[in-house]
Design a protein around this motif. Structure first.
Motif, PDB file in Angstrom:
ATOM      1  N   GLN A  72      43.970  99.583 -39.131  1.00  0.00           N
ATOM      2  CA  GLN A  72      45.134 100.461 -38.955  1.00  0.00           C
ATOM      3  C   GLN A  72      44.951 101.250 -37.667  1.00  0.00           C
ATOM      4  OE1 GLN A  72      45.214 103.758 -41.983  1.00  0.00           O
ATOM      5  NE2 GLN A  72      43.262 102.852 -42.612  1.00  0.00           N
ATOM      6  N   HIS A  76      50.814  96.559 -33.675  1.00  0.00           N
ATOM      7  CA  HIS A  76      51.090  95.363 -34.471  1.00  0.00           C
ATOM      8  C   HIS A  76      51.113  94.095 -33.620  1.00  0.00           C
ATOM      9  CE1 HIS A  76      55.294  95.054 -33.148  1.00  0.00           C
ATOM     10  NE2 HIS A  76      55.348  96.363 -33.262  1.00  0.00           N
ATOM     11  N   CYS A 280      55.086 107.401 -42.382  1.00  0.00           N
ATOM     12  CA  CYS A 280      54.112 106.349 -42.642  1.00  0.00           C
ATOM     13  C   CYS A 280      54.121 106.086 -44.151  1.00  0.00           C
ATOM     14  CB  CYS A 280      52.716 106.796 -42.192  1.00  0.00           C
ATOM     15  SG  CYS A 280      52.624 107.220 -40.433  1.00  0.00           S
ATOM     16  N   PRO A 281      53.644 104.917 -44.631  1.00  0.00           N
ATOM     17  CA  PRO A 281      52.710 103.992 -44.012  1.00  0.00           C
ATOM     18  C   PRO A 281      53.306 103.204 -42.839  1.00  0.00           C
ATOM     19  CG  PRO A 281      52.765 103.709 -46.414  1.00  0.00           C
ATOM     20  CD  PRO A 281      53.915 104.546 -46.028  1.00  0.00           C
ATOM     21  N   ASN A 282      52.467 102.982 -41.839  1.00  0.00           N
ATOM     22  CA  ASN A 282      52.838 102.254 -40.630  1.00  0.00           C
ATOM     23  C   ASN A 282      51.525 101.807 -39.975  1.00  0.00           C
ATOM     24  OD1 ASN A 282      53.525 101.480 -38.024  1.00  0.00           O
ATOM     25  ND2 ASN A 282      54.971 103.151 -37.706  1.00  0.00           N
ATOM     26  N   TYR A 283      51.325 100.497 -39.832  1.00  0.00           N
ATOM     27  CA  TYR A 283      50.062 100.012 -39.267  1.00  0.00           C
ATOM     28  C   TYR A 283      49.752 100.679 -37.926  1.00  0.00           C
ATOM     29  CZ  TYR A 283      46.682  97.305 -36.712  1.00  0.00           C
ATOM     30  OH  TYR A 283      45.590  96.966 -35.953  1.00  0.00           O
ATOM     31  N   LYS A 287      48.007 103.682 -42.634  1.00  0.00           N
ATOM     32  CA  LYS A 287      48.575 102.892 -43.729  1.00  0.00           C
ATOM     33  C   LYS A 287      48.555 103.687 -45.036  1.00  0.00           C
ATOM     34  CE  LYS A 287      47.240  98.540 -43.812  1.00  0.00           C
ATOM     35  NZ  LYS A 287      46.352  97.341 -43.656  1.00  0.00           N
TER      36      LYS A 287
END
Length: 321
Positions: A72, A76, A280-283, A287
């Motif tokens: 994380q 991406h 978030c979660p957001n890579y 996460k």
């Protein structure tokens, strides 16, 4: 009070316009730009590309082994591009994006592999590039640093080819070198560009973008420091942000009610274009449930105390409600 999304400075827009109109045909901006990049990153070789993702593509094209990617806090595009290139991907366990090189000891890593990471984990916590580089050099692992947010570091710990083997960056909006498009890749490895000649040709950009990068580089050190200072101020006055003691260009606050609070903050802290408050979660951040406040996205006139205090009051009042 309306916040403003970061845009290129007027001098950058002017020179890009002049190049587009053919007024500066006597200057080779690609060559001039690459010389500035080499000076900025302590490198011997540099190429301007059409985007940050294309810079990643070129860098990963050179990897003969596996590609190690943080679990994380990265980008991406690392995984997407590595998969497209058919590279084996190894996920590296981190502390909310922060890399501990000792974790690599527990892993079976093929020869000629590379670790790709961002200067700041999730944009909020500075990576210890020296310890990462030392471990990787001792174990035959190439380091690829995405310094889109860390380029111009006055401490020369980030975006420095004397530490990381390869430094890449995006110069799209709203990066530290903010042109709206483009990127670069730079290194001290004289073989890198010979081995990636085809992807480099496919990633070539134009003189307009090169002229903009050349102009923006003049202010990048000051602009990064302004952003770091603003984020440090916020971290001092907003409790419970992660990696609070580390340099960063945003702050991330863990919160089980992140979705609703993000919505409330967007209403209280409006911006004229794209948002600077995300959930978030957001890579690319963490996460887990959290609120991400993207100071790096703000125009520099919005890094004054009157704007920062507005953010502090809005977040703290919401957290205490």
């Amino acid at each position: 009070m309306m916040f403003e999304f970061k845009s290129p400075k007027k001098e950058t827009k002017k020179i890009m316009s002049d190049v587009a109109l053919g007024k500066l045909d006597n200057i080779n901006f690609e060559k001039e730009c690459e010389e500035k990049i080499k000076e900025l990153t302590n490198s011997e070789f540099a190429k301007v590309t059409s985007s940050g993702n294309n810079s990643i593509f070129v860098a990963l094209s050179s990897v003969k082994g596996s590609v190690i990617i943080p679990d994380q806090g990265g980008w991406h595009g690392f995984k997407q591009i590595a998969k497209f290139l058919g590279k084996e991907i190894i996920s590296l366990k981190t502390d909310l994006g922060i890399i501990n090189p000792n974790e690599l000891n527990e892993m079976d890593i093929p020869d000629n592999s590379a670790l790709i990471f961002t200067s700041f984990a999730g944009y909020t916590g500075e990576q210890d590039t020296k310890s990462i580089s030392k471990y990787c050099k001792n174990n035959g692992i190439t380091t690829i640093e995405d310094a889109s947010a860390g380029i111009g570091d006055e401490k020369e710990l980030l975006g420095n080819c004397k530490i990381s083997d390869i430094v890449i960056a995006s110069t799209g909006q709203p990066k530290m070198i903010n042109v709206g498009s483009g990127g670069f890749i730079t290194t001290n490895d004289e073989n890198l560009f010979d081995e990636t000649s085809l992807p480099l040709k496919l990633s070539k950009t134009n003189e307009i973008i090169c002229s903009g990068i050349h102009e923006e580089i003049k202010d990048v050190k000051n602009n990064l420091q302004l952003t770091l200072n603003a984020t440090e101020h916020l971290k001092k006055h907003i409790p419970d942000s992660i990696h609070n003691e580390k340099r960063g260009v945003n702050l991330i606050i863990l919160d089980d009610d992140a979705k609703q609070k993000t919505w409330e903050l967007k209403k209280q802290l409006p911006i004229n274009k794209s948002g600077f408050i995300n959930k978030c979660p957001n890579y690319n951040r963490v996460k887990t449930k959290a609120i991400s406040i993207e100071i790096k996205n703000l125009n520099y006139n919005c890094l004054k105390n009157e704007y920062l205090d507005k953010i502090i009051d809005a977040v703290n009042n919401l957290q205490q409600a």
